[in-house]
Structures are given as C-alpha cells and as structure tokens.
Motif scaffolding. Structure first.
Motif, PDB file in Angstrom:
ATOM      1  N   TYR A  98       0.864  -1.190   0.000  1.00 24.01           N
ATOM      2  CA  TYR A  98       0.000   0.000   0.000  1.00 24.01           C
ATOM      3  C   TYR A  98       0.897   1.235   0.000  1.00 24.01           C
ATOM      4  CZ  TYR A  98      -3.205  -3.646   1.552  1.00 24.01           C
ATOM      5  OH  TYR A  98      -3.927  -4.816   1.650  1.00 24.01           O
ATOM      6  N   LEU A 101       0.138   4.445   2.146  1.00 23.92           N
ATOM      7  CA  LEU A 101       0.152   4.350   3.605  1.00 23.92           C
ATOM      8  C   LEU A 101       1.353   5.112   4.167  1.00 23.92           C
ATOM      9  CD1 LEU A 101      -1.349   3.016   5.993  1.00 23.92           C
ATOM     10  CD2 LEU A 101       0.263   1.116   5.817  1.00 23.92           C
ATOM     11  N   SER A 127     -10.343   2.171   6.674  1.00 23.55           N
ATOM     12  CA  SER A 127      -9.704   2.607   5.439  1.00 23.55           C
ATOM     13  C   SER A 127     -10.708   2.573   4.300  1.00 23.55           C
ATOM     14  CB  SER A 127      -8.508   1.714   5.115  1.00 23.55           C
ATOM     15  OG  SER A 127      -7.960   2.026   3.847  1.00 23.55           O
ATOM     16  N   ASN A 129      -9.972   1.207   1.595  1.00 24.10           N
ATOM     17  CA  ASN A 129      -9.708  -0.102   1.015  1.00 24.10           C
ATOM     18  C   ASN A 129      -9.931  -1.170   2.084  1.00 24.10           C
ATOM     19  OD1 ASN A 129      -8.628  -2.470  -0.053  1.00 24.10           O
ATOM     20  ND2 ASN A 129      -6.929  -1.422  -1.056  1.00 24.10           N
ATOM     21  N   GLU A 132      -6.824  -3.146   2.922  1.00 28.43           N
ATOM     22  CA  GLU A 132      -5.856  -2.372   3.688  1.00 28.43           C
ATOM     23  C   GLU A 132      -6.259  -2.307   5.157  1.00 28.43           C
ATOM     24  OE1 GLU A 132      -3.520   1.811   3.019  1.00 28.43           O
ATOM     25  OE2 GLU A 132      -5.704   1.901   3.016  1.00 28.43           O
TER      26      GLU A 132
END
Length: 233
Positions: A98, A101, A127, A129, A132
């Motif tokens: 990611y 991040l 998040s 996602n 994630e």
C-alpha cells in the motif's frame, strides 16, 4: 397587528402547505441519499482482538487487587498500541503493498477499544480499502504481540490474538440511512420555517377587530362568493 399564530391557524397552514412540506422533505432526502451513495467515499473497518495476560505478584495483588491491576494495565496497552513504536513498523511492513500508507495516515486509521473490566482489547483500522483495513489491523496486532513483552518487561507474561481482522464486505461509513433521514427532516424543517416566516411577515388584516384598533370605523363587510364555472350570465 398581533404576530402570534393560533393553533387553528397553524393547522390551516399545515393543511394548505402539506404538499410543499412533503415535496421539500422528499427532495432533500433524495439529495442526501445521492450524496451519501455516489459522492462520499465509503470506508471499511476491520478489528483484531487481543488478550494480554499480566504477571501478578503478591505485593501488587495486595495493593491493588488483580482485577484493578489488569484494568489499569489495559490503558497502558491501548496507549502503547497507537504509539509510533508500533505504527511505524506497521507502515514499514505494509508500504510495499500500500504505497499511499504513511505514518500520518495510519494514526488516523487506527483506534483502540475495550470492554470495561476485561483484559481483551481490540485494534480497529478504518480505510477506504477493505483489504488495507484488514492488513493494518492484523499487522498492528502481530507487532504489538511481539513487542509488548519486550517493552513492558515482567508486567506482561504473554499476548494472544483472540480473533483476526477480516475483510469487511459492507462499509461502516457513510451511514446512508441516517444521512437520508437527516435530509428528510431538514427538508421538512426548511419548509415549515418558510411557511412560518411567510405567515409572520404577512401584514394582511383578517379580523374586523383590527380596524377598530387602528381607530377607523367599520363601514361594512364584503363577502366572497364563488360562482360555478358553468353558470351563464
């Protein structure tokens, strides 16, 4: 003119403007629903639960009691789990997967929750996602599990992961139902406010008594008569 409105007049206004109230409420509800569904970005949450077993000696048990000592330590665990010593390592491990991040973003993503008088606490990650969120929660829990004993020393015997974080299928925000309801109520409120302001700002005299209050004499009354459309002259 008296600026107060009687209950009877309010009821008449409500009946007269009922369609306006409904249309305004439904229109704002539709706008709120559209915004929450198509404009706002959904966010997903994943939660990992941990159980921390603390070492208790006789002096600590005599001073605080085992239960009180565990409760006090929970606050320390929660504080430690959101410190850079844990979160920075999470970023380092997940950065390849990611790229967006960062140390700043993960502090906003991660939160800690716990139940009263319980040695179990949860690491929550939110998040955009869902994958994630799951990976952040699980990675933070694994790092905390390995580092807690080292950092806390003899006060912690071991840390166990009770449940792993899962990939959420439904977002936790935005709350479409709540936002739609708020839009509906706002639309109804705006319509009511418009009707009341219009009524209070109307200077039309509807009662004969107002003529006497102004010092004028009532010369007569002209009644309104509705004629049939089909009537011939």
């Amino acid at each position: 003119m008296d600026s107060t409105i009687s209950y009877q007049r309010l009821w008449e206004l409500f009946k007269k403007n009922f369609v306006l109230l409904v249309v305004s409420a439904l229109a704002l509800a539709a706008i709120a629903f559209s915004v929450s569904k198509f404009v706002l970005t959904p966010k997903y949450q994943s939660t990992t639960a941990l159980l921390v077993n603390s070492n208790q000696n006789d002096s600590t048990g005599a001073a605080l009691g085992n239960q009180q000592a565990d409760v006090q330590l929970i606050y320390t665990y929660k504080d430690l789990a959101t410190r850079p010593v844990i979160l920075n390592r999470v970023v380092s491990q997940l950065k390849p997967s990611y790229s967006d991040l960062t140390k700043a973003s993960i502090q906003k993503m991660v939160s800690i929750s716990s139940s009263q008088n319980s040695q179990i606490f949860s690491i929550n990650a939110i998040s955009k996602n869902p994958s994630e969120a799951r990976d952040v929660a699980n990675t933070a829990a694994n790092i905390f599990k390995n580092e807690a004993v080292k950092l806390m020393g003899k006060s912690v015997s071991n840390v166990s992961i009770v449940s792993q974080g899962l990939k959420a299928s439904k977002p936790v925000s935005p709350n479409t139902k709540l936002i739609t309801l708020a839009g509906f109520l706002l639309g109804a409120f705006l319509a009511v406010a418009y009707v009341l302001i219009k009524e209070l700002s109307d200077n039309t005299y509807r009662e004969v008594d107002f003529v006497a209050e102004l010092g004028f004499n009532n010369l007569g009354t002209v009644n309104y008569a509705a004629f049939h459309k089909g009537r011939k002259n």
